[in-house]
Design a protein around this motif. Structure first.
Motif, short mmCIF file in Angstrom:
data_model
loop_
_atom_site.label_atom_id
_atom_site.label_comp_id
_atom_site.label_asym_id
_atom_site.label_seq_id
_atom_site.Cartn_x
_atom_site.Cartn_y
_atom_site.Cartn_z
N UNK A 1 0.82 -1.21 0.00
CA UNK A 1 0.00 0.00 0.00
C UNK A 1 0.86 1.27 0.00
N UNK A 2 2.14 1.09 -0.26
CA UNK A 2 3.10 2.19 -0.40
C UNK A 2 3.22 3.06 0.86
N UNK A 3 3.05 2.44 2.01
CA UNK A 3 3.36 3.11 3.28
C UNK A 3 4.84 2.91 3.57
N UNK A 4 5.64 3.35 2.62
CA UNK A 4 7.07 3.05 2.62
C UNK A 4 7.92 4.32 2.69
N UNK A 5 7.41 5.30 3.40
CA UNK A 5 8.20 6.49 3.74
C UNK A 5 7.95 6.81 5.21
N UNK A 6 8.92 7.39 5.84
CA UNK A 6 8.81 7.69 7.26
C UNK A 6 7.64 8.62 7.55
N UNK A 7 7.45 9.64 6.73
CA UNK A 7 6.34 10.57 6.94
C UNK A 7 4.99 9.87 6.77
N UNK A 8 4.90 9.00 5.80
CA UNK A 8 3.64 8.28 5.57
C UNK A 8 3.28 7.43 6.78
N UNK B 1 -3.97 9.33 0.59
CA UNK B 1 -3.45 10.03 1.76
C UNK B 1 -1.93 9.99 1.83
N UNK B 2 -1.32 9.08 1.11
CA UNK B 2 0.15 9.12 1.02
C UNK B 2 0.60 10.45 0.42
N UNK B 3 -0.13 10.93 -0.56
CA UNK B 3 0.23 12.19 -1.20
C UNK B 3 0.18 13.35 -0.20
N UNK B 4 -0.83 13.36 0.64
CA UNK B 4 -0.94 14.42 1.65
C UNK B 4 0.16 14.26 2.71
N UNK C 1 1.42 20.72 12.05
CA UNK C 1 0.05 20.48 12.47
C UNK C 1 -0.94 20.67 11.34
N UNK C 2 -0.66 21.62 10.47
CA UNK C 2 -1.53 21.86 9.33
C UNK C 2 -1.57 20.65 8.39
N UNK C 3 -0.43 19.98 8.25
CA UNK C 3 -0.40 18.79 7.41
C UNK C 3 -1.21 17.66 8.04
N UNK C 4 -1.17 17.55 9.36
CA UNK C 4 -2.00 16.57 10.05
C UNK C 4 -3.48 16.87 9.80
N UNK C 5 -3.85 18.14 9.90
CA UNK C 5 -5.25 18.53 9.71
C UNK C 5 -5.74 18.21 8.31
N UNK C 6 -4.89 18.35 7.31
CA UNK C 6 -5.29 18.05 5.94
C UNK C 6 -5.65 16.58 5.77
N UNK C 7 -4.99 15.72 6.53
CA UNK C 7 -5.32 14.29 6.50
C UNK C 7 -6.58 14.03 7.31
N UNK C 8 -6.70 14.69 8.45
CA UNK C 8 -7.91 14.55 9.26
C UNK C 8 -9.14 14.98 8.49
N UNK C 9 -8.99 15.96 7.60
CA UNK C 9 -10.10 16.40 6.76
C UNK C 9 -10.73 15.24 6.00
N UNK C 10 -9.91 14.27 5.63
CA UNK C 10 -10.39 13.11 4.87
C UNK C 10 -10.86 12.00 5.80
N UNK C 11 -10.10 11.73 6.84
CA UNK C 11 -10.40 10.61 7.74
C UNK C 11 -11.65 10.87 8.56
#
Length: 266
Positions: free
Chosen positions: A68-75, A215-218, A225-235
């Motif tokens: 599922x390409x969860x193959x980066x530390x940030x992801x 969500x990998x793209x985000x 914190x803003x980057x976290x919020x952008x993912x929370x927008x979807x989840x």
């Protein structure tokens, strides 16, 4: 054939296991992006989970993260910040609680605002408890691929799992993503919805949802914190737990050493 050999060599270089996956080659030179997750890392994120649960969730993640390409530390850091909020410190996959009061039904669901007499009939009042099956079938009828009230699909496909997936169409899309990226996964969450509450089904369905929603793209965009919020927008757009998810990320970005990762956004 050369491409497959290239993936194997790159995975070996990073210390990851040789997973037979059509996707998920390591990117850049970070030795941790494609590394398997350890139980110690999992314990740091889920400190109240039992040893058996830690082992099961770690194995489930490691079996499929490259697919599922969860193959980066940030992801990984963003993914587990969200999962931590959904399942808690003890990793308890939940089913959506539909025991709403009469007032709660009218506040949260348009169906019951339009049919207030049914909110009084099926919601919790001083005279009686809530009827969650009747509530689910009405609140979610004809939404997210569900059929009519009579179909029973609103209640059947209520929110469940490590990321709460809700609605028949969502279950189907997540299953399709699992089948495409992990053939032979052994899961059929459309017909066996309770699999989403099990360790393997909970983790794989969450990973499939994550990949399906791009969500990998985000996650690749950064670690504020803003980057976290952008993912929370979807989840979970309407959640009141945005600050908690940011706090979770403060932990997971340390666990996965995102500051040291060479695959960070430029």
């Amino acid at each position: 054939m050369a491409h497959r050999q290239g993936l194997t060599d790159l995975n070996a270089k990073s210390g990851a296991s040789s997973v037979d996956s059509a996707v998920g080659a390591c990117v850049g030179d970070c030795p941790r992006c494609c590394a398997k997750m350890t139980e110690e890392q999992m314990k740091t994120i889920f400190p109240s989970a039992s040893a058996a649960k830690i082992t099961g969730v770690t194995n489930a993640f490691n079996s499929a993260f490259e697919k599922f390409e969860l193959n980066r530390c940030l992801r990984k850091a963003h993914f587990f910040a969200q999962i931590r909020q959904e399942v808690g410190a003890s990793i308890s996959a939940l089913t959506e609680d539909l025991h709403y009061s009469e007032a709660g039904l009218k506040k949260n669901f348009s169906y019951f605002r339009q049919n207030p007499e049914e909110a009084a009939l099926y919601g919790k009042t001083a005279e009686h408890g809530a009827d969650p099956e009747a509530i689910g079938n009405r609140a979610y009828a004809n939404r997210n691929g569900n059929g009519s009230i009579e179909s029973g699909e609103g209640y059947k496909y209520r929110g469940r799992g490590y990321i709460q997936i809700t609605g028949k169409e969502i279950y189907q899309n997540v299953q399709s993503q699992m089948d495409a990226r992990y053939p032979g996964n052994g899961l059929d969450i459309v017909n066996n919805v309770e699999q989403v509450l099990e360790t393997k089904g909970g983790m794989l369905s969450a990973m499939a949802y994550w990949r399906w929603k791009k969500l990998n793209d985000r996650a690749d965009n950064g670690d504020t914190g803003e980057h976290v919020d952008k993912i929370t927008d979807v989840v979970n757009y309407y959640t009141h737990t945005r600050p908690d998810r940011r706090t979770n990320f403060d932990t997971t970005k340390v666990v996965f050493k995102t500051a040291e990762c060479t695959n960070r956004p430029k």
